[in-house]
Design a protein around this motif. Structure first.
Motif, mmCIF file in Angstrom:
data_model
loop_
_atom_site.group_PDB
_atom_site.id
_atom_site.type_symbol
_atom_site.label_atom_id
_atom_site.label_comp_id
_atom_site.label_asym_id
_atom_site.label_seq_id
_atom_site.Cartn_x
_atom_site.Cartn_y
_atom_site.Cartn_z
ATOM 1 N N LEU A 262 -20.217 6.401 34.732
ATOM 2 C CA LEU A 262 -20.582 6.244 33.390
ATOM 3 C C LEU A 262 -21.411 7.331 32.630
ATOM 4 O O LEU A 262 -21.098 7.351 31.490
ATOM 5 C CB LEU A 262 -21.530 4.767 33.223
ATOM 6 N N ALA A 263 -22.124 8.243 33.354
ATOM 7 C CA ALA A 263 -22.833 9.063 33.080
ATOM 8 C C ALA A 263 -22.934 10.118 34.148
ATOM 9 O O ALA A 263 -22.867 9.954 35.127
ATOM 10 C CB ALA A 263 -23.986 8.370 32.487
ATOM 11 N N PRO A 264 -23.517 11.541 33.641
ATOM 12 C CA PRO A 264 -23.592 12.625 34.698
ATOM 13 C C PRO A 264 -24.889 12.150 35.288
ATOM 14 O O PRO A 264 -25.817 13.020 35.347
ATOM 15 C CB PRO A 264 -23.508 13.798 33.941
ATOM 16 N N LEU A 350 -15.043 -0.850 29.658
ATOM 17 C CA LEU A 350 -16.530 -0.785 29.305
ATOM 18 C C LEU A 350 -16.802 -2.281 28.810
ATOM 19 O O LEU A 350 -16.367 -2.619 27.651
ATOM 20 C CB LEU A 350 -16.880 0.073 28.298
ATOM 21 N N PRO A 351 -17.873 -2.936 29.555
ATOM 22 C CA PRO A 351 -18.061 -4.232 29.036
ATOM 23 C C PRO A 351 -19.032 -4.105 27.970
ATOM 24 O O PRO A 351 -19.814 -3.228 27.865
ATOM 25 C CB PRO A 351 -18.905 -4.678 30.139
ATOM 26 N N LEU A 359 -25.541 3.992 28.439
ATOM 27 C CA LEU A 359 -25.472 4.917 29.484
ATOM 28 C C LEU A 359 -24.178 5.704 29.110
ATOM 29 O O LEU A 359 -24.278 6.958 29.456
ATOM 30 C CB LEU A 359 -25.272 4.106 30.687
ATOM 31 N N ALA A 360 -23.126 4.994 28.774
ATOM 32 C CA ALA A 360 -21.664 5.624 28.675
ATOM 33 C C ALA A 360 -21.670 6.554 27.385
ATOM 34 O O ALA A 360 -20.690 7.023 27.184
ATOM 35 C CB ALA A 360 -20.751 4.609 28.875
ATOM 36 N N GLU A 404 -31.389 12.026 35.324
ATOM 37 C CA GLU A 404 -31.850 12.598 33.796
ATOM 38 C C GLU A 404 -30.506 12.497 33.261
ATOM 39 O O GLU A 404 -29.494 13.324 33.336
ATOM 40 C CB GLU A 404 -32.239 14.024 33.813
ATOM 41 N N ILE A 405 -30.632 11.766 32.048
ATOM 42 C CA ILE A 405 -29.127 11.660 31.370
ATOM 43 C C ILE A 405 -29.391 12.606 29.872
ATOM 44 O O ILE A 405 -30.226 12.497 29.226
ATOM 45 C CB ILE A 405 -28.993 10.133 30.669
ATOM 46 N N PRO A 406 -28.588 13.707 29.924
ATOM 47 C CA PRO A 406 -28.457 14.451 28.756
ATOM 48 C C PRO A 406 -28.276 13.560 27.387
ATOM 49 O O PRO A 406 -27.501 12.608 27.310
ATOM 50 C CB PRO A 406 -27.277 15.278 29.092
ATOM 51 N N SER A 407 -29.313 13.780 26.490
ATOM 52 C CA SER A 407 -29.086 13.045 25.352
ATOM 53 C C SER A 407 -29.754 13.762 24.039
ATOM 54 O O SER A 407 -29.735 14.947 24.074
ATOM 55 C CB SER A 407 -30.271 11.885 25.488
ATOM 56 N N VAL A 408 -29.705 13.113 22.996
ATOM 57 C CA VAL A 408 -29.756 13.805 21.822
ATOM 58 C C VAL A 408 -30.924 12.878 20.887
ATOM 59 O O VAL A 408 -30.992 11.748 20.965
ATOM 60 C CB VAL A 408 -28.457 13.813 20.793
ATOM 61 N N GLY A 409 -31.735 13.704 20.314
ATOM 62 C CA GLY A 409 -33.112 13.119 19.612
ATOM 63 C C GLY A 409 -33.154 13.827 18.261
ATOM 64 O O GLY A 409 -32.636 14.752 17.928
ATOM 65 N N LEU A 410 -34.152 13.126 17.533
ATOM 66 C CA LEU A 410 -34.906 13.821 16.356
ATOM 67 C C LEU A 410 -36.340 14.251 16.684
ATOM 68 O O LEU A 410 -37.030 13.405 17.508
ATOM 69 C CB LEU A 410 -34.676 12.767 15.369
ATOM 70 N N VAL A 411 -36.695 15.209 16.182
ATOM 71 C CA VAL A 411 -38.216 15.805 16.144
ATOM 72 C C VAL A 411 -38.454 15.428 14.729
ATOM 73 O O VAL A 411 -38.033 15.990 13.747
ATOM 74 C CB VAL A 411 -38.231 17.281 16.336
ATOM 75 N N LEU A 412 -39.664 14.791 14.618
ATOM 76 C CA LEU A 412 -40.178 14.381 13.122
ATOM 77 C C LEU A 412 -41.492 15.007 13.178
ATOM 78 O O LEU A 412 -42.382 14.967 13.636
ATOM 79 C CB LEU A 412 -40.352 12.859 13.233
#
Ligand SMILES: *Cc1c(COP(=O)(O)O)cnc(C)c1O
Length: 467
Positions: A262-264, A350-351, A359-360, A404-412
């Motif tokens: 599902l994820a690395p 994918l359910p 996760l996916a 650790e799942i590579p992800s994306v976010g915002l900095v405010l």
């Protein structure tokens, strides 16, 4: 004392907007208590209250109480199974089913064809057995109670010893520890091995007349590295089998899909895998990686599951109809996505399980959403500085601590609030509340745990936080 307004006056002066939807009798009670406390302060200090001081104190107390009401929150922490945020959210179909069952009568214990008393949760148990590829399965209140129940069902008179490795006597969170939970069942713990190493001979030597079972506890919330070792599950199963005692495994996290596909991230053992290795009974949480409601699932050999259900304590930890409904729909999602191919081979789509979907989700999809949010904020809230960054998400909730799942976010960054903690606080007190985290002196919002359908509400909450 004349500086102290009356309860009635304060109740009239309170802004109804500030306490909606806290019931008025609760507000009145709170105001009475606050006034009593203020009276005590005035009495002991002999200082009158300043103009508006009582109203400010009462308003603060009401707002504080109102924010503690159970309510939906946008999780922007990047922690998928966040214990403080209610672990797993459930899917839309499960929620619809919950509404239908909750607002109607149902066939919980009625066999519709005969009109006779029926088996509670019989359908769910069948689904769980298919899902876990076990001869039998049953669901209870949570995994901790599942463990106590399993142990209770295996104890009989003098045969009350449970063998467990010293490397597995873990604390599962909230101060609860496996040895204490085990003792709650009345079992006598027989600890074997050392923290870092336990050998098959250690288990072998500990087995005697009084041994009821061998327990294996999955190290779901920490890892052991360096000079370590333990027997394989197959070796333990063979030993247990040869000694005529069951091997039980507490898996905790309860992934039923291949997490590494599902994820690395790492591979999390599934109930099917451990049962396939010869474990007699396995238990796991319903609201960790399974992504269902709070529950504990027990699966394994038919006679062992039957004994679990006959244990009087079972009645004390059984699930109610609402939980059974959500769990039934959650498990159905997995099975519908699994299907059986034309050749009998298994596929797994994918359910529709929110934590599985989260996760996916690919980093590319998250980046696209992040950019769209930044664009919209540039138009609607130009005062707020916002950037897209790479982040690291986690499964959390005491599962897969190394992943650790590579992800994306915002900095405010807010022009108005210099401290990131103030920005975070502002968003937590919004409507809906948004929970992020502070890193490198800035508030971060990880999008992996924000559902795509929440992006509008997130933009709005950020915009409003400017005021
Ligand atoms: C989380 C966990 C539990 C407790 O599960 P609950 O469903 O919260 O009761 C028990 N054992 C292990 C190994 C766990 O990780």
């Amino acid at each position: 004392m004349r500086s102290l307004p009356s309860v009635e006056k304060l109740l009239q002066e309170l802004d109804p907007k500030d306490f909606h939807p806290v019931p008025r009798p609760v507000v009145a009670d709170l105001v009475r208590r606050e006034v009593a406390a203020l009276r005590e302060t005035v009495r002991t200090t002999s200082q009158p209250l300043a103009e508006g001081e009582a109203l400010a104190a009462v308003t603060h107390a009401v707002l504080q109480l109102r924010s503690s009401r159970l309510q939906p929150v946008i999780n922007a922490t990047g922690v998928l199974i966040h214990t403080n945020l209610g672990r797993s959210p459930v899917g839309a179909r499960a929620a619809d089913a919950l509404r239908a069952i909750a607002t109607s009568y149902n066939n919980l214990e009625l066999d519709l064809p005969t009109g006779q008393r029926g088996r509670r949760a019989g359908y769910l148990e069948q689904l769980l057995a298919t899902l876990t590829e076990a001869p039998a399965a049953v669901a209870v209140n949570n995994c901790a109670s599942a463990l106590v129940l399993i142990l209770k069902s295996l104890l009989s008179g003098e045969k009350n010893e449970m063998i467990v490795s010293r490397g597995e006597l873990v604390e599962i969170g909230g101060g609860f520890r496996i040895p204490e939970i085990m003792e709650a069942s009345g079992a006598v713990l027989v600890e074997v091995g050392a923290t870092n190493k336990t050998r098959i001979e250690d288990y072998e030597r500990a087995i005697g007349e009084r041994t009821a079972a061998i327990l294996k506890v999955h190290r779901s919330n920490f890892w052991l590295g360096g000079f370590t070792g333990e027997p394989t599950t197959e070796e333990l199963a063979e030993l247990a089998d040869g000694s005529g005692i069951p091997l039980v495994e507490d898996l905790g996290s309860g992934a039923v899909m291949q997490t590494d596909a599902l994820a690395p991230i790492e591979h999390e053992p599934t109930p099917m895998e451990v049962l396939g290795k010869g474990v007699g009974l396995v238990c796991f949480s319903g609201d960790k990686l399974l992504g269902g409601p709070q529950s504990g699932i027990i699966a394994g050999r038919a006679e062992l599951v039957a004994a679990v259900k006959q244990e009087p304590f079972f009645r004390a930890v059984r699930c109610d109809k609402l939980i059974l409904t959500v769990l039934q729909e959650t498990v159905s999602e997995y099975l519908a996505a699994r299907g059986e191919g034309a050749d009998g081979g298994k596929r797994q789509d994918l359910p529709d399980i929110p934590v599985v979907r989260a996760l996916a989700t690919t980093v590319g999809e998250l980046r696209e959403r992040a950019r769209a949010i930044v664009d919209r904020l540039a138009q609607t809230a130009p005062g707020i500085e916002v950037e897209v960054i790479d982040t690291v998400a986690r499964t959390g909730g005491g599962t897969m601590p190394r992943s650790e799942i590579p992800s994306v976010g915002l900095v405010l960054k807010h022009p108005k609030y210099a401290k990131a903690e103030r920005v975070a606080e502002q968003l937590r007190q919004g409507s809906p509340p948004v929970v992020g985290y502070v890193e490198e002196d800035a508030l971060r919002l990880d999008l992996r745990t924000v559902f795509p359908q929440q992006d509008d509400a997130l933009v709005e909450a950020i915009r409003l936080s400017e005021n």
